[in-house]
Design a protein around this motif. Structure first.
Motif, PDB file in Angstrom:
ATOM      1  N   ARG A 192       1.205  -1.030   0.471  1.00 24.65           N
ATOM      2  CA  ARG A 192       0.132   0.255  -0.289  1.00 24.65           C
ATOM      3  C   ARG A 192       1.044   1.228  -0.160  1.00 24.65           C
ATOM      4  O   ARG A 192       1.645   1.755   0.945  1.00 24.65           O
ATOM      5  CB  ARG A 192      -1.302   0.068   1.042  1.00 24.65           C
ATOM      6  CG  ARG A 192      -2.027   1.343   1.146  1.00 24.65           C
ATOM      7  CD  ARG A 192      -2.669   0.783   2.247  1.00 24.65           C
ATOM      8  NE  ARG A 192      -3.158   0.042   2.612  1.00 24.65           N
ATOM      9  CZ  ARG A 192      -4.999  -0.469   3.510  1.00 24.65           C
ATOM     10  NH1 ARG A 192      -5.516   0.628   2.954  1.00 24.65           N
ATOM     11  NH2 ARG A 192      -4.851  -1.121   3.257  1.00 24.65           N
ATOM     12  N   TYR A 220      -4.221  -5.754  -7.429  1.00 23.97           N
ATOM     13  CA  TYR A 220      -3.756  -4.681  -7.154  1.00 23.97           C
ATOM     14  C   TYR A 220      -5.248  -4.017  -7.149  1.00 23.97           C
ATOM     15  O   TYR A 220      -5.470  -2.915  -6.799  1.00 23.97           O
ATOM     16  CB  TYR A 220      -2.730  -3.738  -7.765  1.00 23.97           C
ATOM     17  CG  TYR A 220      -1.826  -2.278  -7.377  1.00 23.97           C
ATOM     18  CD1 TYR A 220      -1.478  -2.016  -6.309  1.00 23.97           C
ATOM     19  CD2 TYR A 220      -2.968  -1.607  -9.067  1.00 23.97           C
ATOM     20  CE1 TYR A 220      -1.611  -0.414  -6.677  1.00 23.97           C
ATOM     21  CE2 TYR A 220      -2.267  -0.579  -8.761  1.00 23.97           C
ATOM     22  CZ  TYR A 220      -1.638   0.036  -7.186  1.00 23.97           C
ATOM     23  OH  TYR A 220      -1.885   1.758  -7.381  1.00 23.97           O
ATOM     24  N   ARG A 243      -7.345  -1.601  -5.207  1.00 28.57           N
ATOM     25  CA  ARG A 243      -7.565  -0.276  -5.502  1.00 28.57           C
ATOM     26  C   ARG A 243      -8.933   0.133  -5.872  1.00 28.57           C
ATOM     27  O   ARG A 243      -9.206   1.398  -5.010  1.00 28.57           O
ATOM     28  CB  ARG A 243      -6.947   0.553  -7.083  1.00 28.57           C
ATOM     29  CG  ARG A 243      -6.537   1.320  -6.891  1.00 28.57           C
ATOM     30  CD  ARG A 243      -6.165   2.224  -8.545  1.00 28.57           C
ATOM     31  NE  ARG A 243      -6.108   3.154  -8.760  1.00 28.57           N
ATOM     32  CZ  ARG A 243      -5.329   3.656  -9.555  1.00 28.57           C
ATOM     33  NH1 ARG A 243      -4.210   3.308  -9.466  1.00 28.57           N
ATOM     34  NH2 ARG A 243      -5.416   5.410 -10.250  1.00 28.57           N
ATOM     35  N   ARG A 264     -11.000   0.161  -1.971  1.00 24.93           N
ATOM     36  CA  ARG A 264     -10.088   1.721  -1.618  1.00 24.93           C
ATOM     37  C   ARG A 264     -10.710   2.750  -1.301  1.00 24.93           C
ATOM     38  O   ARG A 264     -11.026   3.527  -0.812  1.00 24.93           O
ATOM     39  CB  ARG A 264      -8.272   1.564  -1.019  1.00 24.93           C
ATOM     40  CG  ARG A 264      -8.031   0.694  -0.757  1.00 24.93           C
ATOM     41  CD  ARG A 264      -6.603   0.393  -1.145  1.00 24.93           C
ATOM     42  NE  ARG A 264      -5.793  -0.914  -0.027  1.00 24.93           N
ATOM     43  CZ  ARG A 264      -4.746  -1.594  -0.615  1.00 24.93           C
ATOM     44  NH1 ARG A 264      -3.331  -1.634  -1.802  1.00 24.93           N
ATOM     45  NH2 ARG A 264      -4.611  -2.805  -0.087  1.00 24.93           N
ATOM     46  N   GLN A 272      -4.954  10.778  -3.620  1.00 22.75           N
ATOM     47  CA  GLN A 272      -4.561   9.322  -3.893  1.00 22.75           C
ATOM     48  C   GLN A 272      -5.120   8.294  -3.139  1.00 22.75           C
ATOM     49  O   GLN A 272      -4.916   7.726  -2.405  1.00 22.75           O
ATOM     50  CB  GLN A 272      -2.953   8.210  -3.401  1.00 22.75           C
ATOM     51  CG  GLN A 272      -1.919   9.199  -4.679  1.00 22.75           C
ATOM     52  CD  GLN A 272      -0.433   9.518  -3.961  1.00 22.75           C
ATOM     53  OE1 GLN A 272      -0.255   8.224  -3.934  1.00 22.75           O
ATOM     54  NE2 GLN A 272       0.272  11.182  -4.476  1.00 22.75           N
ATOM     55  N   TRP A 325      -7.237   5.572  -3.921  1.00 17.66           N
ATOM     56  CA  TRP A 325      -6.726   3.759  -4.522  1.00 17.66           C
ATOM     57  C   TRP A 325      -5.669   3.600  -3.204  1.00 17.66           C
ATOM     58  O   TRP A 325      -5.771   1.798  -2.845  1.00 17.66           O
ATOM     59  CB  TRP A 325      -6.838   3.684  -5.390  1.00 17.66           C
ATOM     60  CG  TRP A 325      -5.349   4.820  -5.671  1.00 17.66           C
ATOM     61  CD1 TRP A 325      -3.615   3.962  -6.057  1.00 17.66           C
ATOM     62  CD2 TRP A 325      -4.624   5.804  -6.492  1.00 17.66           C
ATOM     63  NE1 TRP A 325      -2.863   4.919  -6.168  1.00 17.66           N
ATOM     64  CE2 TRP A 325      -3.490   6.184  -6.283  1.00 17.66           C
ATOM     65  CE3 TRP A 325      -5.899   6.842  -6.641  1.00 17.66           C
ATOM     66  CZ2 TRP A 325      -2.524   7.050  -7.279  1.00 17.66           C
ATOM     67  CZ3 TRP A 325      -5.166   7.642  -7.799  1.00 17.66           C
ATOM     68  CH2 TRP A 325      -3.621   7.872  -7.322  1.00 17.66           C
ATOM     69  N   THR A 326      -4.560   4.372  -2.342  1.00 18.49           N
ATOM     70  CA  THR A 326      -4.104   3.353  -1.278  1.00 18.49           C
ATOM     71  C   THR A 326      -3.808   3.000  -0.269  1.00 18.49           C
ATOM     72  O   THR A 326      -4.114   2.330   0.736  1.00 18.49           O
ATOM     73  CB  THR A 326      -2.617   4.380  -1.131  1.00 18.49           C
ATOM     74  OG1 THR A 326      -2.718   5.915  -1.069  1.00 18.49           O
ATOM     75  CG2 THR A 326      -2.182   5.012  -1.996  1.00 18.49           C
TER      76      THR A 326
END
Length: 453
Positions: free
Chosen positions: A57, A116, A120, A123, A151, A153-154
């Motif tokens: 992450r 991923y 993503r 999140r 960001q 998606w982190t």
């Protein structure tokens, strides 16, 4: 993930057999089946040693893929050595192993890409997030908060900030809690199920770091220290290892090391080609200079190069021969010292063309901060805090500042400050493609300027 990796590698080995042998793996010499299961089991044991199953992450995906390729390569090399020990290496197809490696790496990477992007997406929708407390809200703390928001998606959700009042006042998000003192952090973390603490205090706050260590001694969450290096006006912040300890390189330009070799090769090749193609123009300009006024064709003046090393910069002479008496006076509009042809050369920057000789000699780059007169360096290094940092790279014939209009006379500190700002932006964001863009821009647009006299 570990079990899926083994399944992926088993399937990759079977596909490699069909591609190479055109028959199922079970019908090939038995060593291939033995290798398939041996290497798959070995991968199950060794892959965790390459940190392939830790949380990525907010970390670099290319770094993970490099680790993945290295780990799978190590496993296959150990498998090859195993086949040698059992005296079956002669029956083992190396080409099948190559296919297995290539298909295996590709499949593992694609599998991780899929995982991923699923994570993503989750999140970004607010699922699988980690709640964070930021300690310190200076330039680095604010930047970390901004990146966590941008960001999404982190999956980091900043819930609270603990900072000095003057820094805490810069917090504009009313949903973020302000923790008044470090003594309150532990209780807040426990009661609000916080996952991570990010410490972004400035480097001079060592006593506070020691206090934090004591206050958080019983706080069983991940604690990250992000040194507030954004508050330092330096060229970089690359982490490294020196004498076995972690270090941060603050004054190392991007265009150093291998990048510096690539840039140097590009510069000298470009300069050699340019000098050959421009030779007829050089001859014409030389004749016009000699006819316009007595004196040499080329003008030489000392400048500071890489890391402050002096060198003589070459230009076509654009002024009448005169004495400066240790004081450099910049050319101004309607300057009586400038010859008729010299005015044209200066406005079009054709007087700079002999500096390709400096590039070929290694004193300059095609692209970089423009070299200033020594007297100007002495004056501005005390007036502008970051002025001398521009000498951490080779000076250039053209640069980021020049294509943005900051060329010619710098008769005020503000003008020089703007030029230095652009120079440092170039040094901090250098790439070979950036050099190419600046050269193209200069060729079509950057040779003239309203401030060039």
């Amino acid at each position: 993930m570990r079990l899926m990796d083994i399944l992926v590698l088993e399937l990759a080995g079977a596909v490699a057999a069909l591609l190479h042998f055109h028959i199922p793996l079970a019908e090939t010499p038995p060593i291939h089946t033995v290798m398939l299961h041996f290497c798959s089991a070995l991968a199950f044991l060794l892959f965790p040693q390459f940190e392939l199953y830790v949380s990525w992450r907010g970390r670099s995906l290319p770094d993970m893929f490099i680790r993945l390729g290295a780990a799978w390569g190590v496993v296959l090399l150990i498998g090859l050595f195993f086949s040698f020990l059992i005296h079956h290496v002669g029956n083992l197809s190396r080409l099948w192993m190559f296919y297995w490696y290539a298909i295996g790496v590709t499949a593992l990477v694609l599998f991780r890409f899929a995982v991923y992007f699923v994570l993503r997406y989750m999140r970004a929708k607010g699922l699988n997030n980690k709640r964070v407390v930021i300690v310190g809200y200076g330039s680095t703390g604010r930047e970390m908060h901004k990146r966590a928001l941008q960001q999404d998606w982190t999956g980091y959700d900043v819930k609270a900030v603990c900072a000095d009042p003057e820094d805490a006042d810069k917090l504009i998000d009313p949903s973020v809690v302000r923790i008044q003192s470090t003594q309150e952090i532990h209780d807040y973390v426990v009661s609000n199920h916080i996952h991570e603490i990010w410490i972004t205090l400035p480097l001079m706050a060592s006593p506070r770091l020691q206090e934090l260590q004591y206050q958080l001694r019983n706080t069983l969450v991940d604690i990250r220290w992000v040194p507030d290096i954004l508050g330092l006006q330096m060229l970089g912040n690359k982490m490294g290892n020196f004498l076995g300890l972690p270090v941060v390189d603050l004054n190392q330009p991007i265009s150093s090391g291998v990048n510096g070799i690539v840039k140097d090769i590009f510069d000298r090749t470009f300069a050699l080609v340019a000098l050959i193609l421009l030779l007829p123009l050089f001859i014409v300009i030389a004749v016009m200079i000699k006819r316009s006024s007595p004196g040499p064709i080329l003008f030489r003046q000392p400048r500071l190069g890489l890391n402050g090393k002096p060198f003589n910069v070459y230009k076509f002479r654009s002024m009448k021969v005169h004495q400066e008496h240790h004081v450099v006076t910049q050319a101004t509009k309607n300057d009586s010292r400038i010859t008729p042809i010299g005015g044209f050369l200066r406005r079009t920057s054709l007087d700079e063309l002999p500096q390709f000789i400096n590039v070929l000699l290694g004193d300059m780059s095609v692209v970089g901060p423009r070299p200033h007169a020594l007297q100007h360096n002495e004056m501005y290094k005390d007036l502008l805090e970051t002025y001398m940092l521009r000498h951490r790279v080779k000076p250039g014939i053209t640069g980021w500042a020049q294509i943005h209009g900051h060329r010619g006379e710098t008769d005020t500190v503000d003008k020089m400050a703007r030029r230095v700002e652009y120079d440092l932006h170039y040094i901090q964001h250098w790439s070979l493609w950036m050099d190419v863009r600046i050269i193209i821009w200069t060729a079509f647009k950057g040779w003239t300027g309203k401030n060039a006299y």
